[in-house]
Write a protein that holds these residues in place. Sequence first.
Motif, PDB file in Angstrom:
ATOM      1  N   ASP A 138      64.683   8.610  80.165  1.00  0.00           N
ATOM      2  CA  ASP A 138      63.572   9.043  81.020  1.00  0.00           C
ATOM      3  C   ASP A 138      63.691  10.530  81.349  1.00  0.00           C
ATOM      4  N   LYS A 139      64.323  11.289  80.439  1.00  0.00           N
ATOM      5  CA  LYS A 139      64.635  12.685  80.734  1.00  0.00           C
ATOM      6  C   LYS A 139      63.403  13.571  80.889  1.00  0.00           C
TER       7      LYS A 139
ATOM      8  N   GLN B 290      69.298  20.799  82.139  1.00  0.00           N
ATOM      9  CA  GLN B 290      70.352  19.912  81.651  1.00  0.00           C
ATOM     10  C   GLN B 290      69.805  18.555  81.235  1.00  0.00           C
ATOM     11  N   VAL B 291      68.923  17.997  82.048  1.00  0.00           N
ATOM     12  CA  VAL B 291      68.417  16.662  81.732  1.00  0.00           C
ATOM     13  C   VAL B 291      67.559  16.679  80.474  1.00  0.00           C
TER      14      VAL B 291
ATOM     15  N   CYS C 131      62.728  15.912  84.198  1.00  0.00           N
ATOM     16  CA  CYS C 131      62.553  17.363  84.076  1.00  0.00           C
ATOM     17  C   CYS C 131      61.271  17.802  84.776  1.00  0.00           C
ATOM     18  N   LEU C 132      60.177  17.084  84.537  1.00  0.00           N
ATOM     19  CA  LEU C 132      58.887  17.446  85.128  1.00  0.00           C
ATOM     20  C   LEU C 132      58.904  17.315  86.649  1.00  0.00           C
ATOM     21  N   ILE C 133      59.601  16.307  87.155  1.00  0.00           N
ATOM     22  CA  ILE C 133      59.680  16.111  88.605  1.00  0.00           C
ATOM     23  C   ILE C 133      60.385  17.297  89.264  1.00  0.00           C
TER      24      ILE C 133
ATOM     25  N   VAL D  77      54.490   9.946  80.057  1.00  0.00           N
ATOM     26  CA  VAL D  77      54.111  11.284  80.519  1.00  0.00           C
ATOM     27  C   VAL D  77      53.090  11.939  79.597  1.00  0.00           C
ATOM     28  N   GLY D  78      52.971  11.451  78.366  1.00  0.00           N
ATOM     29  CA  GLY D  78      51.898  11.903  77.483  1.00  0.00           C
ATOM     30  C   GLY D  78      52.158  13.174  76.717  1.00  0.00           C
ATOM     31  N   ILE D  79      53.366  13.723  76.815  1.00  0.00           N
ATOM     32  CA  ILE D  79      53.705  14.919  76.052  1.00  0.00           C
ATOM     33  C   ILE D  79      55.108  14.767  75.474  1.00  0.00           C
ATOM     34  N   THR D  80      55.343  15.437  74.362  1.00  0.00           N
ATOM     35  CA  THR D  80      56.614  15.345  73.657  1.00  0.00           C
ATOM     36  C   THR D  80      57.667  16.235  74.290  1.00  0.00           C
ATOM     37  N   LYS D  81      58.907  16.125  73.787  1.00  0.00           N
ATOM     38  CA  LYS D  81      59.988  16.963  74.302  1.00  0.00           C
ATOM     39  C   LYS D  81      59.679  18.439  74.067  1.00  0.00           C
ATOM     40  N   ASN D  82      59.157  18.775  72.890  1.00  0.00           N
ATOM     41  CA  ASN D  82      58.833  20.177  72.611  1.00  0.00           C
ATOM     42  C   ASN D  82      57.746  20.690  73.550  1.00  0.00           C
ATOM     43  N   GLN D  83      56.774  19.838  73.861  1.00  0.00           N
ATOM     44  CA  GLN D  83      55.727  20.238  74.795  1.00  0.00           C
ATOM     45  C   GLN D  83      56.289  20.411  76.201  1.00  0.00           C
ATOM     46  N   VAL D  84      57.200  19.519  76.593  1.00  0.00           N
ATOM     47  CA  VAL D  84      57.835  19.642  77.908  1.00  0.00           C
ATOM     48  C   VAL D  84      58.643  20.927  77.981  1.00  0.00           C
ATOM     49  N   ARG D  85      59.321  21.252  76.903  1.00  0.00           N
ATOM     50  CA  ARG D  85      60.115  22.492  76.864  1.00  0.00           C
ATOM     51  C   ARG D  85      59.204  23.703  77.015  1.00  0.00           C
ATOM     52  N   SER D  86      58.066  23.676  76.321  1.00  0.00           N
ATOM     53  CA  SER D  86      57.098  24.766  76.450  1.00  0.00           C
ATOM     54  C   SER D  86      56.542  24.833  77.864  1.00  0.00           C
ATOM     55  N   LEU D  87      56.235  23.667  78.440  1.00  0.00           N
ATOM     56  CA  LEU D  87      55.717  23.609  79.808  1.00  0.00           C
ATOM     57  C   LEU D  87      56.765  24.108  80.798  1.00  0.00           C
ATOM     58  N   LYS D  88      58.025  23.806  80.537  1.00  0.00           N
ATOM     59  CA  LYS D  88      59.104  24.280  81.419  1.00  0.00           C
ATOM     60  C   LYS D  88      59.135  25.810  81.448  1.00  0.00           C
TER      61      LYS D  88
END
Length: 304
Positions: free
Chosen positions: A178-179, A169-170, A183-185, A274-285
């Motif tokens: 700071d979403k 959701q975040v 998300c990563l936390i 955090v050093g990564i984009t939203k798309n990268q965070v989504r992939s990491l998720k």
Amino acid sequence: MKNLENINKIVGINSKASELSKLAEQMNFVPESIRVMIERQNQIMANIPKIEVPDYNFPKLNIPNFDHLKLSFPEINIPKFDFANSELLETLKKFSKIGERIKNNPELQFAFISDLEILNLKSAEEFKKSLTSDLTDEDIQQKEELLNENLIPYLEELGLESLWLGANQVLESKSNPDKLRHCLISLRTILEYLIDEKLAPMDMLKNSSMFEKEFRKYHLGKKRIEFIKIKREQKIEYFTSKIKFGMLEEFTKNEIQYVCDCYSVLCNVHQPNVGITKNQVRSLKVKTGITIWLLAYLNKIIEN
């Protein structure tokens, strides 16, 4: 006839294994774990009997009208063939679910995403750079749906589903600047809990011969357990050595390092950026979610 059409469709199942095989061939390699899975799938599919339904052309009969004779014909009971409840169809229905069961297997999903990366990656930094190179938006969406279907039930048993749902959701929030960090936390918290509290808690490690040296002072009463440090790689090696894998017949140093690299990127939340984009965070998720799914699956095996 509709039932017969469904039976014929079962014979031509397009399983997830075939899709993975084609993708792997395009990349000029077939991971060992995927190859074994494909061979097993092919063996099963080879045993499905071919069904040929003959066509009968019945001649048209001109039946005379005997109403004027007032004849009484006996009632004929024609047996009804219920294909929907037949034993054969039930067996074929089970075969039709093979592809779905394979797709929903965390070992297979983890083998696929990790084999794509660990062949070339040498550090967590390289892992971070790979986040947008091997999963398309369509891949990510499909795996997000797969995780929502299969991971959440495991997390519900552990009381951790709110963290995963919160991470989802975040990440889609339009008002939280700071979403990405939030998300990563959440993802890191789930991964830490599984490893440190479920799969390799200190109370369990203290009695393992693998950590005899690390807990020597504890058993002598010279050191409190909270001051003993065990590397996360060692914890992963500990619990993976306790069970026999299916697809992943051997959980190697590469796979262990993959999990640790994934965790290392999640720990980047202490940085101002955090050093990564939203798309990268989504992939990491997605990658973290599949890793968590596998670990929760292993936890279930160990508990049983």
